[in-house]
Write an enzyme that holds these catalytic residues in place. Structure first.
Site, short mmCIF file in Angstrom:
data_model
loop_
_atom_site.label_atom_id
_atom_site.label_comp_id
_atom_site.label_asym_id
_atom_site.label_seq_id
_atom_site.Cartn_x
_atom_site.Cartn_y
_atom_site.Cartn_z
N GLU A 117 0.86 -1.18 0.00
CA GLU A 117 0.00 0.00 0.00
C GLU A 117 0.89 1.23 0.00
O GLU A 117 2.08 1.13 0.28
CB GLU A 117 -0.83 0.03 1.30
CG GLU A 117 -2.19 -0.58 1.17
CD GLU A 117 -2.98 -0.50 2.48
OE1 GLU A 117 -2.72 0.43 3.28
OE2 GLU A 117 -3.83 -1.37 2.70
N HIS A 173 -6.36 3.23 6.57
CA HIS A 173 -5.27 2.80 7.45
C HIS A 173 -4.44 4.02 7.83
O HIS A 173 -4.10 4.83 6.98
CB HIS A 173 -4.35 1.82 6.73
CG HIS A 173 -5.01 0.52 6.43
ND1 HIS A 173 -4.50 -0.36 5.51
CD2 HIS A 173 -6.14 -0.04 6.91
CE1 HIS A 173 -5.29 -1.42 5.44
NE2 HIS A 173 -6.31 -1.25 6.28
#
Lengths: 289, 377, 289, 377
Positions: free
Chosen positions: C209, C247
């Site tokens: 990510e 996140h």
């Protein structure tokens, strides 16, 4: 041989430009101790007694490969100095500084344990391996090279004992003033182990004080694991309960840690206890003969 | 430094440890006003720096104003082990279901903080420790800025099953730990920590000792100092760089170093005398300190002879000798003085003293002790 | 074989009486995971799904010899729970809890390092060694036993990938959701090492990510030390700078850690990168053939 | 959560970090009063949650009241990267000898606190990092309740020789560290930290970001929240259990899971579309959340098509389908909607949605993206 320090010890003096630091640096060098550097933040690049001064321990260790450090900085700054030495990678720290708060010392010990750094002190006179090196503030002239190890919480009482030994022709391998604070570094037990392992040491004098149970725990070790004779002396038989006798550690609380308890413990295990310092040399001679 | 129960409880309150409603009073009038405000049965408690005040009659229950007046009058001015009661704490009486002991101190062996807990609270813990040590549970707590809640819970579950009590107990331990490390205590004690009939935990008594070495970072705590005469003398001596503790004997002693000072006292005892004090002039040989030390010795009316025992290391014997001569000039001393000088510059020191008729010099500790004792008879 | 967990793992569920804890305990047991106990202070002595509940981890470990723990307690209490597990001696902690403050996690990591405890998470879906054990909240039905290892910061994106693999007949050795928090436990590098050492694993899928440089550091390891093929996928090519994408770790700051950077890094080292999840099975098949 | 310069400096002052004399003002009148009080040259600084305000004209010097009035009038109401300036800080102008950059943040790789120092202060640090990264020194600091003074000194000696400056610098680092851990910051930055002509170190600017997850233990900090419209929307969404970030595109998307949501956005881009938002509905399948999510998507006037991508794990596809049907009942939606349901209970979900004419269902992410894009042309 000897324990902890010898001619190869490479020593940094933390607080080298202070009054005490400078004075004792001179004395240690005169005795032959290998002082390789000193710390005094802001004085980096200068010298004291011919010894290079650094701003930080990191810098000092990188430049001198020191393995030992002695701390003369005031109590307020001493915990930081000890941790600085430990994090910089020295193996042994001798903390002379007096009056360090106990909670600070608990934190310091946690760091030392993490890094595997040994400490002598704080609030101690240091140690000497006669004829090899002295790291501390000990009056070197009373010591004599030989085979008796000595461990004591006290300063001048140690000198008294050593003087007795030397006058009677009994030399010392290493003498260590472990200091009288409640939280300290290497203590009776660890040092007895090292003396037991040291081929040069033939007997050990253990000088105890009131307070705590360190002497009692050492006694069990002497009984079960030591092949070399040990002679003990305990100060503070007349000390009243609950009063701190100079050393923060020398306090009898909850009726435990009295000199009477300690004497009884040692004599019960068959370890000879001197009633007065002057008896020590004779006891040693008897045990070594 | 010891602080009073009421001071310790004020600190506890800041950390949200439950304490009873209470008020410090210095006379009966204040006590009555406090009683009216609390408006229920109270306990009158002497505020002195010593244990065993309960046994000495320093704690009394009062259900009405007349009883309160009597109790307060009795306790104020009372002498408890040499401590005169000048303040009482008027404290709400609590309905007690069970009493516990909880104490935090330094664990010298493990280099951690030692937590002691006993379900035998309310009595003197020294007594419990002596008679049934198995009734005191000990826990070595790691040092940190706070105690991990799970550790406090582990302890609490050793004593309680009910989660409501577990939580209160764990919470109290966590807060005591915080008090200990924040305030640089060497002792934090609650005895008893009580469970009321309503299942609430309250610190009924509190004891705290602060590490003198850490006082520089607690100016607020230094204001709590309330020393008795002996302690004041000790503190004053400390400010002069001396470590002085008055005792009951008649041979005053002056020594350099704490260990040697204790050994000197022991030596006096060994040869049949009694030391009048512990006096360590420390590592420096400043003549002013020697003078001040002589001042303390001569000030004590019990002292009939003086024994000086110096082993010169850093301390130089000639400096000590000079200080003594100066003291003799300034203080009129008629007491016999025995001196033993050894170590650094001992010969020079002895030479200096040889000009004085006041002192007898000897060459060992034992001789010094024997001679000092002999002057008394 | 597999990595980290298998049929022998003995698992404690911390927070077993909570809604999520109880629900997933049931799921884990159904999958065959060896759940040996649960923690819920005050509920000690009861059972959940037939599993004994204890008040403290100390008690639980002493009674069950657990070596692994999974944490379902709320974020405020999770740091304490992780430390409790570590101090009680478990080898691996899987922290599902979401929203733990970063400073707390720094402290937790220091304790874990001291004790040598491994962690997966926090804020993660856990891990599974298909056919052996699942410790977490993963939907077990999509997994299939096999030879591909998978590491991902993301939850549902992992399921998407695994689903693609399984539909194409490619089974998995172990799949690990490492979580997306800035401070986490075992990460790409350590897990790649373990996959490289695991005889059952033949290839690895790495799902990255935006944010941080963990993927880049893993790339160097893949290039220099891995013999097994790795296929990567990176999410967040369209994510704007300075915004936290779900996140806490998924944030691009100071122009570093973009998906473009990561793709360029991997392709530059010759590690294949899938442009969309659906490409993964084909890439794996090609590399394994 | 970002806080303003003036708020960060207020926190700094509490920790005795030197800051200039200054006052927050919301209009010209307040600014003039502040100027009179400071009584020397000042800097007028826009208080907005974005970097680069200097370049944008949001910082101006004023030596007299006329200049001040002009500067304040210009800056107040200014649009800096979409942030409207509502407050200015009137700050004493300082005689600068040299500027440094000092920043603390989280070191994700080493799991410690990262200290960054550069002697190239005053400019955007991102620029320094890009152009000459060697000019930024990085230090990994261990976590603790405070920073060991020796560590701060070690850093300070890397930049200064004069012990006077070393002490001030080390002291500033120690205090910044304390701010970082006490206040649960994820960023604490002083840029520039200046040395004045009188060799005094002052934090001329301050930037702080607080860890949202730790806000529960800082109710005082939560009061400092001053979000812009987008941030307010994000916070509101968060309170509904949604993670929502508005972007500039025209395909609204709703996904479960952050990673999958990013991958979905990327997929839209890959096939030539532009995502209108990031929207993660999280792990639960509460129909209310689905409804709220639809509300955000339909509220954005830029959105021309909706793509829903659900991979059911804990989330059940049938629950999502129910939520969507409810949303359709309550919200009037005319936009094309493409749905991909996979995983747990996908079949049931698809069955439920088959009753609705509003949606087109597909079986993969790529199909969903392609179809959503095709509806736009």
């Amino acid at each position: 041989m000897s324990i902890l320090i010898d001619k190869k010890s490479r020593v940094i003096v933390q607080g080298i430009t202070g009054r005490d630091g400078a004075f004792h640096t001179k004395k240690m060098i005169e005795y032959g101790t290998h002082i390789v550097g000193g710390i005094s933040p802001g004085k980096g690049g200068t010298t004291v007694e011919g010894v290079p001064v650094y701003n930080t321990m990191q810098e000092a260790v990188l430049n001198t490969w020191a393995d030992t450090s002695i701390i003369f900085v005031p109590a307020r700054f001493a915990p930081d100095a000890i941790i600085e030495a430990s994090e910089a990678g020295v193996r042994l720290v001798i903390a002379i500084s007096e009056g360090i708060p106990v909670v600070d010392m608990l934190r310091v010990k946690a760091v030392l344990n993490k890094n595997g750094t040994s400490m002598i002190g704080p609030n101690c006179p240091g140690l000497i391996s006669p004829g090899k090196a002295m790291i501390g503030i000990l009056p070197t002239n009373i010591f004599m090279e030989g085979n008796v190890g000595l461990i004591s919480r006290s300063g001048t009482l140690t000198y008294e004992m050593v003087d007795q030994l030397t006058r009677n022709g009994i030399g010392q391998s290493t003498c260590i003033g472990i200091g009288g604070d409640p939280i300290a570094g290497l203590y009776y037990l660890e040092l007895l182990e090292q003396f037991e392992a040291d081929p040069e040491t033939k007997a050990v004098v253990l000088i105890g004080e009131i307070g705590g149970d360190a002497e009692e725990r050492a006694a069990a070790f002497i009984k079960n694991h030591m092949t070399k004779p040990v002679v003990a002396f305990f100060a503070g038989q007349t000390a009243p309960a609950g009063k701190q006798m100079g050393h923060a550690g020398a306090i009898i609380s909850s009726g435990s840690g009295t000199a009477q308890d300690k004497i009884a413990c040692y004599e019960g295990l068959g370890i000879p206890v001197a009633r007065e310092p002057e008896e020590i040399p004779e006891l040693i001679k008897k045990l070594l003969s | 430094m010891k602080i009073h129960e009421y001071q310790a409880k004020e600190i506890f309150s800041r950390y949200q440890i439950c304490t009873p409603k209470e008020k410090l009073c210095i006379d009966t009038k204040e006590a009555i006003l406090a009683f009216r405000k609390i408006n229920k049965k109270v306990v009158v408690k002497a505020q002195v720096h010593t244990g065993g005040r309960g046994k000495a009659g320093g704690i009394k229950l009062a259900s009405n104003e007349k009883e309160l007046q009597m109790a307060t009058n009795t306790i104020l001015g009372m002498d408890i082990k040499g401590h005169i009661v000048e303040k009482v704490l008027i404290s709400e009486a609590v309905d007690i279901q069970k009493e516990y002991y909880v104490g935090l101190t330094i664990d010298r062996s493990n280099h951690t903080i030692l937590l002691m807990v006993s379900s035998e609270g309310g009595v003197e813990i020294e007594e419990v420790a002596r008679v049934s040590p198995e009734k005191i549970q000990k826990y070595a707590l790691p040092i940190g800025s706070s105690l991990a809640p799970f550790r406090a819970r582990e302890v609490a579950f050793d004593f309680f099953k009910d989660i409501h009590l577990v939580r209160q107990f764990a919470d109290t331990i966590e807060k005591m730990y915080k008090v200990f490390v924040d305030q640089d205590a060497s002792l934090v004690e609650i005895n008893p920590l009580v469970i009321t009939s309503k299942e609430k935990m309250i610190a009924l008594d509190a004891k705290m000792t602060i590490d003198d070495n850490a006082m520089y970072r607690h100016p607020d705590l230094d204001k709590l100092r309330d020393d008795d005469e002996d302690e004041k003398l000790e503190l004053e001596a400390k400010q002069h760089g001396l470590s002085y503790i008055k005792l009951d004997g008649n041979i005053g002693c002056m020594v350099n170093g704490a260990g040697l000072a204790m050994a000197t006292m022991d030596m006096i005892k060994l040869y049949g005398g009694t030391p009048a004090n512990f006096l360590d002039i420390g590592g420096s040989s400043n003549p002013k300190k020697v003078k001040q030390a002589m001042h303390y010795l001569t000030q004590d009316p019990n002292v009939k002879a003086i024994m000086i025992n110096i082993f010169g290391g850093i301390t130089r014997c000639d400096d000590v000798a000079h200080g003594l001569l100066q003291a003799f000039e300034e203080i009129k001393i008629t007491l016999p003085i025995v001196i033993r000088l050894s170590g650094t510059n001992a010969e020079e020191g002895l030479k200096i003293l040889s000009t004085s008729s006041k002192v007898k010099t000897v060459s060992s500790m034992s001789e010094a002790a024997k001679l000092a004792i002999s002057t008394l008879s």
